[in-house]
Design a protein around this motif. Structure first.
Motif, mmCIF file in Angstrom:
data_model
loop_
_atom_site.group_PDB
_atom_site.id
_atom_site.type_symbol
_atom_site.label_atom_id
_atom_site.label_comp_id
_atom_site.label_asym_id
_atom_site.label_seq_id
_atom_site.Cartn_x
_atom_site.Cartn_y
_atom_site.Cartn_z
ATOM 1 N N LEU A 287 -35.594 15.844 7.695
ATOM 2 C CA LEU A 287 -34.954 17.092 8.109
ATOM 3 C C LEU A 287 -35.994 18.050 8.691
ATOM 4 C CD1 LEU A 287 -32.221 19.078 6.274
ATOM 5 C CD2 LEU A 287 -34.305 20.271 6.909
ATOM 6 N N ILE A 288 -37.142 18.171 8.028
ATOM 7 C CA ILE A 288 -38.195 19.075 8.502
ATOM 8 C C ILE A 288 -38.735 18.618 9.850
ATOM 9 C CG2 ILE A 288 -40.542 19.882 8.040
ATOM 10 C CD1 ILE A 288 -39.792 19.898 5.057
ATOM 11 N N VAL A 289 -38.973 17.324 9.998
ATOM 12 C CA VAL A 289 -39.484 16.796 11.271
ATOM 13 C C VAL A 289 -38.481 17.060 12.386
ATOM 14 C CG1 VAL A 289 -40.051 14.679 12.515
ATOM 15 C CG2 VAL A 289 -40.967 15.060 10.222
ATOM 16 N N SER A 290 -37.200 16.846 12.102
ATOM 17 C CA SER A 290 -36.162 17.062 13.114
ATOM 18 C C SER A 290 -36.092 18.528 13.535
ATOM 19 C CB SER A 290 -34.811 16.605 12.560
ATOM 20 O OG SER A 290 -33.770 16.891 13.469
ATOM 21 N N GLU A 291 -36.116 19.442 12.556
ATOM 22 C CA GLU A 291 -36.033 20.868 12.874
ATOM 23 C C GLU A 291 -37.302 21.356 13.562
ATOM 24 O OE1 GLU A 291 -33.351 22.690 12.726
ATOM 25 O OE2 GLU A 291 -32.319 20.909 11.987
ATOM 26 N N SER A 292 -38.442 20.783 13.204
ATOM 27 C CA SER A 292 -39.690 21.143 13.871
ATOM 28 C C SER A 292 -39.647 20.741 15.342
ATOM 29 C CB SER A 292 -40.869 20.460 13.169
ATOM 30 O OG SER A 292 -42.071 20.704 13.852
ATOM 31 N N ALA A 293 -39.152 19.530 15.615
ATOM 32 C CA ALA A 293 -39.043 19.071 16.997
ATOM 33 C C ALA A 293 -38.088 19.944 17.790
ATOM 34 C CB ALA A 293 -38.582 17.614 17.022
ATOM 35 N N ALA A 294 -36.966 20.314 17.167
ATOM 36 C CA ALA A 294 -35.988 21.159 17.851
ATOM 37 C C ALA A 294 -36.551 22.544 18.134
ATOM 38 C CB ALA A 294 -34.718 21.271 17.004
ATOM 39 N N GLN A 296 -39.795 23.359 18.504
ATOM 40 C CA GLN A 296 -40.824 23.279 19.532
ATOM 41 C C GLN A 296 -40.200 23.081 20.907
ATOM 42 O OE1 GLN A 296 -44.089 20.765 18.550
ATOM 43 N NE2 GLN A 296 -45.083 20.996 20.521
ATOM 44 N N GLU A 297 -39.129 22.293 20.969
ATOM 45 C CA GLU A 297 -38.460 22.085 22.248
ATOM 46 C C GLU A 297 -37.803 23.379 22.732
ATOM 47 O OE1 GLU A 297 -35.391 18.907 24.361
ATOM 48 O OE2 GLU A 297 -35.767 18.819 22.206
ATOM 49 N N ARG A 298 -37.288 24.162 21.776
ATOM 50 C CA ARG A 298 -36.682 25.444 22.154
ATOM 51 C C ARG A 298 -37.721 26.390 22.746
ATOM 52 N NH1 ARG A 298 -35.888 30.558 20.549
ATOM 53 N NH2 ARG A 298 -37.339 30.365 18.815
ATOM 54 N N ILE A 299 -38.933 26.354 22.178
ATOM 55 C CA ILE A 299 -39.986 27.263 22.640
ATOM 56 C C ILE A 299 -40.562 26.819 23.977
ATOM 57 C CG2 ILE A 299 -42.275 28.165 22.111
ATOM 58 C CD1 ILE A 299 -41.533 27.816 19.130
ATOM 59 N N THR A 300 -40.860 25.535 24.089
ATOM 60 C CA THR A 300 -41.585 25.029 25.257
ATOM 61 C C THR A 300 -40.691 24.434 26.326
ATOM 62 O OG1 THR A 300 -41.885 22.826 24.292
ATOM 63 C CG2 THR A 300 -43.529 24.501 23.757
ATOM 64 N N GLY A 301 -39.458 24.084 25.944
ATOM 65 C CA GLY A 301 -38.578 23.408 26.873
ATOM 66 C C GLY A 301 -38.897 21.938 27.022
#
Length: 307
Positions: A287-294, A296-301
């Protein structure tokens, strides 16, 4: 047959069918393998167990009395071999995640929201981690599921890690009190505030500026990121921290690039080796890995890559 559970299961099958050949056919085994397993059980239990009467095998009184127990033992032993599953919706526990909470926001906010949605009857405990030097001690004392931390140069062998994300470092300052830092000379002439957990380890910033041959003028050190932001506000102090903080506790401050090379801050997910196979822990880490990826993608695109 290699295990007692498998031999006992065979015994129960032959008890039900009265035929070695039929059980062998059902299980895709040779008759000799089934017969060998029965002979081993006869020796172990010191009883004939099954006696040939006509074309069938009839159970002895010893076996008839014990077949209910044998079925229970087989079920219990086979249950031990099955990998347990985790149902978040039914979970009622209170898992602990260690982090320097303000430093890890808003990621921890995303994690908490996802946790509440998936496990509405459970309670997530986000506890302050403090110094990375005490990480192993905290795992032994608090028994957390995992920790989110700035990467250490090395970890104790008892701990396992997974890279999470990275954030470039910038200079934070109060624009009402001073201007931005433009040069290396200005950076070293300025007065600095830093995180200070009481350890002796050199920070990544100090390691980076050492080749320059100068030291920062550190005027104050505090053990929490929120306190560090408060120390900057209303003063001419500056601090060098990860850019991601401008979306949380440093939102009221201005920031500018560092005028010399300072590496990005790398964050790791850390857990104890003893808990590696724990299904709840695996679910929490995923869950943490998934939310971290989401996040970071939100910030950087861009989707995150391996760090």
């Amino acid at each position: 047959m290699k295990t007692s559970a498998e031999r006992l299961r065979l015994l129960a099958e032959v008890f039900d069918t009265g035929s070695v050949s039929e059980v062998a056919l059902q299980l895709g085994m040779s008759q000799s393998s089934v017969s060998y397993a029965l002979e081993r059980l006869r020796e172990d239990m010191n009883d004939p167990l099954l006696v040939k009467v006509g074309r069938t095998l009839e159970p002895t009184a010893f076996l008839r009395d014990r077949i209910p127990m044998i079925r229970r033992v087989v079920a219990d032993l086979e249950g031990l071999r099955k990998k347990p599953t985790f149902k978040a919706a039914r979970f009622t526990g209170s898992p602990i995640v260690l982090a320097n909470v303000a430093e890890m926001m808003p990621l921890l906010g995303r994690v908490a929201d996802a946790f509440r949605a998936a496990a509405p009857n459970a309670r997530l405990r986000l506890l302050e981690m403090g110094s990375r030097a005490n990480l192993l001690e905290s795992f032994d004392k608090l028994l957390p599921v995992c920790a989110l931390t700035v990467r250490s140069p090395s970890y104790p062998p008892e701990l396992m890690t997974k890279p999470l994300w990275s954030s470039e470092q910038v200079i934070y300052y109060d624009a009402a009190q001073r201007g931005r830092v433009w040069s290396v000379a200005e950076y070293f002439d300025a007065e600095h505030a830093v995180l200070d957990f009481g350890g002796e380890a050199q920070s990544t910033v100090d390691q980076s500026v050492s080749p320059v041959g100068r030291k920062r003028k550190i005027r104050v050190g505090v053990p929490q990121v929120a306190a560090l932001a408060s120390m900057i506000k209303g003063t001419n102090l500056i601090c060098t921290m990860q850019k991601s903080l401008h979306r949380s506790v440093f939102s009221g401050l201005s920031y500018c690039p560092v005028p010399l090379h300072v590496p990005p801050v790398l964050f790791d997910l850390v857990w104890h080796r003893r808990d590696n196979a724990d299904v709840m822990g695996q679910w929490m880490r995923d869950l943490i890995v998934s939310e971290s990826a989401a996040e970071q993608e939100r910030i950087t695109g861009q989707a995150p890559t391996g760090l």
